[in-house]
Design a protein around this motif. Structure first.
Motif, mmCIF file in Angstrom:
data_model
loop_
_atom_site.group_PDB
_atom_site.id
_atom_site.type_symbol
_atom_site.label_atom_id
_atom_site.label_comp_id
_atom_site.label_asym_id
_atom_site.label_seq_id
_atom_site.Cartn_x
_atom_site.Cartn_y
_atom_site.Cartn_z
ATOM 1 N N VAL A 115 0.901 -1.169 0.111
ATOM 2 C CA VAL A 115 0.095 -0.101 0.037
ATOM 3 C C VAL A 115 0.893 1.202 -0.042
ATOM 4 C CG1 VAL A 115 -1.732 1.202 1.063
ATOM 5 C CG2 VAL A 115 -1.828 -1.198 1.312
ATOM 6 N N THR A 116 0.714 2.082 -0.780
ATOM 7 C CA THR A 116 1.464 3.312 -0.950
ATOM 8 C C THR A 116 0.435 4.476 -1.567
ATOM 9 O OG1 THR A 116 1.852 3.137 -3.444
ATOM 10 C CG2 THR A 116 3.212 1.944 -1.991
ATOM 11 N N GLY A 117 0.596 5.705 -1.342
ATOM 12 C CA GLY A 117 -0.120 6.743 -1.677
ATOM 13 C C GLY A 117 -0.394 7.756 -0.791
ATOM 14 N N ALA A 118 -1.404 8.423 -0.973
ATOM 15 C CA ALA A 118 -2.093 9.459 0.001
ATOM 16 C C ALA A 118 -3.421 9.503 0.289
ATOM 17 C CB ALA A 118 -1.428 10.778 -0.543
ATOM 18 N N LEU A 119 -3.923 9.687 1.176
ATOM 19 C CA LEU A 119 -3.017 10.018 2.349
ATOM 20 C C LEU A 119 -2.974 9.220 3.370
ATOM 21 C CD1 LEU A 119 -4.882 13.411 3.251
ATOM 22 C CD2 LEU A 119 -2.902 13.296 2.498
ATOM 23 N N THR A 120 -1.784 8.752 4.088
ATOM 24 C CA THR A 120 -1.508 7.703 4.896
ATOM 25 C C THR A 120 -2.646 7.302 5.841
ATOM 26 O OG1 THR A 120 0.784 8.413 4.826
ATOM 27 C CG2 THR A 120 0.329 6.628 5.942
ATOM 28 N N ASP A 121 -3.109 8.264 6.512
ATOM 29 C CA ASP A 121 -3.978 8.136 7.522
ATOM 30 C C ASP A 121 -5.517 8.190 7.222
ATOM 31 O OD1 ASP A 121 -3.489 10.984 6.966
ATOM 32 O OD2 ASP A 121 -4.218 11.687 8.939
ATOM 33 N N VAL A 122 -5.864 8.232 5.911
ATOM 34 C CA VAL A 122 -7.131 8.215 5.363
ATOM 35 C C VAL A 122 -7.366 7.109 4.384
ATOM 36 C CG1 VAL A 122 -9.120 9.535 4.462
ATOM 37 C CG2 VAL A 122 -7.238 10.898 5.768
ATOM 38 N N CYS A 123 -6.982 7.539 3.222
ATOM 39 C CA CYS A 123 -7.387 6.178 2.285
ATOM 40 C C CYS A 123 -6.274 4.970 2.304
ATOM 41 C CB CYS A 123 -7.237 6.865 0.900
ATOM 42 S SG CYS A 123 -8.342 8.124 0.393
ATOM 43 N N CYS A 124 -5.144 5.339 2.523
ATOM 44 C CA CYS A 124 -4.352 4.499 2.614
ATOM 45 C C CYS A 124 -4.370 3.548 3.904
ATOM 46 C CB CYS A 124 -2.866 4.768 2.602
ATOM 47 S SG CYS A 124 -2.317 5.787 1.077
ATOM 48 N N GLU A 125 -4.509 4.207 5.076
ATOM 49 C CA GLU A 125 -4.737 3.279 6.189
ATOM 50 C C GLU A 125 -6.215 2.274 5.934
ATOM 51 O OE1 GLU A 125 -5.693 3.600 11.047
ATOM 52 O OE2 GLU A 125 -4.626 5.179 9.959
ATOM 53 N N SER A 126 -7.350 3.035 5.639
ATOM 54 C CA SER A 126 -8.491 2.667 5.328
ATOM 55 C C SER A 126 -8.429 1.328 4.561
ATOM 56 C CB SER A 126 -9.674 3.297 4.655
ATOM 57 O OG SER A 126 -9.688 4.633 5.646
ATOM 58 N N SER A 127 -7.692 1.403 3.569
ATOM 59 C CA SER A 127 -7.445 0.364 2.509
ATOM 60 C C SER A 127 -6.654 -0.696 3.123
ATOM 61 C CB SER A 127 -6.632 0.943 1.212
ATOM 62 O OG SER A 127 -7.394 1.487 0.494
ATOM 63 N N ALA A 128 -5.567 -0.573 4.016
ATOM 64 C CA ALA A 128 -4.913 -1.720 4.584
ATOM 65 C C ALA A 128 -5.741 -2.093 5.401
ATOM 66 C CB ALA A 128 -3.861 -0.846 5.421
ATOM 67 N N ARG A 129 -6.578 -1.551 6.443
ATOM 68 C CA ARG A 129 -7.374 -2.161 7.197
ATOM 69 C C ARG A 129 -8.411 -3.171 6.524
ATOM 70 N NH1 ARG A 129 -8.994 0.652 12.299
ATOM 71 N NH2 ARG A 129 -7.255 2.100 12.891
ATOM 72 N N ASP A 130 -8.980 -2.841 5.643
ATOM 73 C CA ASP A 130 -9.952 -3.555 4.730
ATOM 74 C C ASP A 130 -9.349 -4.686 3.921
ATOM 75 O OD1 ASP A 130 -12.020 -2.267 5.826
ATOM 76 O OD2 ASP A 130 -12.471 -1.043 3.930
ATOM 77 N N ALA A 131 -7.993 -4.382 3.567
ATOM 78 C CA ALA A 131 -7.474 -5.521 2.702
ATOM 79 C C ALA A 131 -7.142 -6.780 3.750
ATOM 80 C CB ALA A 131 -6.332 -5.098 2.254
ATOM 81 N N ALA A 132 -6.434 -6.518 4.878
ATOM 82 C CA ALA A 132 -6.102 -7.351 5.930
ATOM 83 C C ALA A 132 -7.498 -8.141 6.513
ATOM 84 C CB ALA A 132 -5.680 -6.622 7.144
ATOM 85 N N THR A 133 -8.507 -7.332 6.713
ATOM 86 C CA THR A 133 -9.964 -7.957 7.269
ATOM 87 C C THR A 133 -10.186 -9.013 6.074
ATOM 88 O OG1 THR A 133 -10.356 -5.929 8.423
ATOM 89 C CG2 THR A 133 -12.213 -7.652 7.820
ATOM 90 N N THR A 134 -10.107 -8.749 4.543
ATOM 91 C CA THR A 134 -10.369 -9.843 3.892
ATOM 92 C C THR A 134 -9.541 -10.861 3.594
ATOM 93 O OG1 THR A 134 -9.266 -8.734 1.810
ATOM 94 C CG2 THR A 134 -11.632 -7.775 2.463
ATOM 95 N N GLY A 135 -8.382 -10.606 4.529
ATOM 96 C CA GLY A 135 -7.469 -12.114 4.324
ATOM 97 C C GLY A 135 -6.091 -11.750 3.731
ATOM 98 N N LEU A 136 -5.986 -10.601 2.916
ATOM 99 C CA LEU A 136 -4.814 -10.405 2.447
ATOM 100 C C LEU A 136 -3.631 -9.918 3.346
ATOM 101 C CD1 LEU A 136 -6.384 -7.984 -0.635
ATOM 102 C CD2 LEU A 136 -5.242 -10.521 -0.887
ATOM 103 N N ARG A 137 -2.298 -10.240 2.848
ATOM 104 C CA ARG A 137 -1.263 -9.912 3.549
ATOM 105 C C ARG A 137 -1.041 -8.281 3.117
ATOM 106 N NH1 ARG A 137 -0.323 -15.073 2.384
ATOM 107 N NH2 ARG A 137 0.308 -16.601 3.983
ATOM 108 N N VAL A 138 -0.923 -7.435 4.313
ATOM 109 C CA VAL A 138 -0.737 -6.244 3.956
ATOM 110 C C VAL A 138 0.744 -5.441 4.500
ATOM 111 C CG1 VAL A 138 -1.530 -3.744 4.629
ATOM 112 C CG2 VAL A 138 -3.205 -5.550 4.120
#
Length: 203
Positions: A115-138
């Motif tokens: 996960v890369t991009g902007a903003l770390t604490d909004v879109c990127c963190e949101s994507s990281a959380r949901d990706a992990a919840t679906t079973g992806l390694r983040v």
């Protein structure tokens, strides 16, 4: 990574070279690269106007720009012909029903995302959380994400590291990508946990 974020924030412009390095390394290694753009609608849907007010909600709805998706990325990026370019209608690229990205990655048997991009604490963190919840390694790339302030950036990376995935530098990730073919050979063939992950820039 769209002009709305890059033009206003020198931190965001500063991560562009690292994102480009990661994208090129993944292409060379045979991994998919995914560019994620905000769709032309407010990220909280009909609630946005209530939450932000109509003026701010309209601004957020326009952050992705207009025109074909590939033309809306920050112009310093070279987008490969086989790269995925998708829109998301929520902060997260992995929230169910708000982006085609999860299905496209599943078709390619991807099990790990950078996960890369902007903003770390909004879109990127949101994507990281949901990706992990679906079973992806983040794996969040620390110096290929950017926020408005250092403290916001560091807090988001800390949260991801504590609960949702790993945090590495660009150089560390490039070393992992370079070592992956040799590691697969030692293990006797491709392993699911060693597939080249896609790079998923937020914003």
């Amino acid at each position: 990574m769209v002009p709305f974020f890059a033009e206003a924030n020198p931190y965001v412009r500063g991560i562009v070279p690292n994102i480009a390095r990661l994208a090129e390394a993944l292409r060379t290694a045979g991994g998919p690269v995914a560019w994620v753009l905000p769709a032309n609608e407010a990220p909280l849907g009909s609630v946005s106007a209530e939450f932000y007010g109509p003026e701010v909600s309209a601004t957020f709805a326009a952050t992705g720009g207009s025109g074909p998706p590939r033309s809306r990325l920050w112009p310093a990026f070279d987008v490969g012909p086989d790269d995925l370019v998708v829109e998301k209608s929520a902060y997260s690229a992995f929230f169910p029903g708000r982006s085609p990205l999860p299905g496209l990655l599943a078709e390619r048997a991807v099990d790990t995302v950078l996960v890369t991009g902007a903003l770390t604490d909004v879109c990127c963190e949101s994507s990281a959380r949901d990706a992990a919840t679906t079973g992806l390694r983040v794996l969040m790339v620390a110096d290929a994400n950017a926020a408005r302030r250092d403290q916001d950036h560091n807090a988001a990376l800390h949260t991801v590291y504590r609960s949702f995935g790993d945090v590495r530098s660009t150089d560390e990730v490039l070393a992992l990508i370079a070592a992956a073919p040799a590691d697969r050979a030692r293990r006797g063939g491709p392993a699911a946990t060693r597939r080249c992950p896609p790079r998923v820039p937020g914003g």
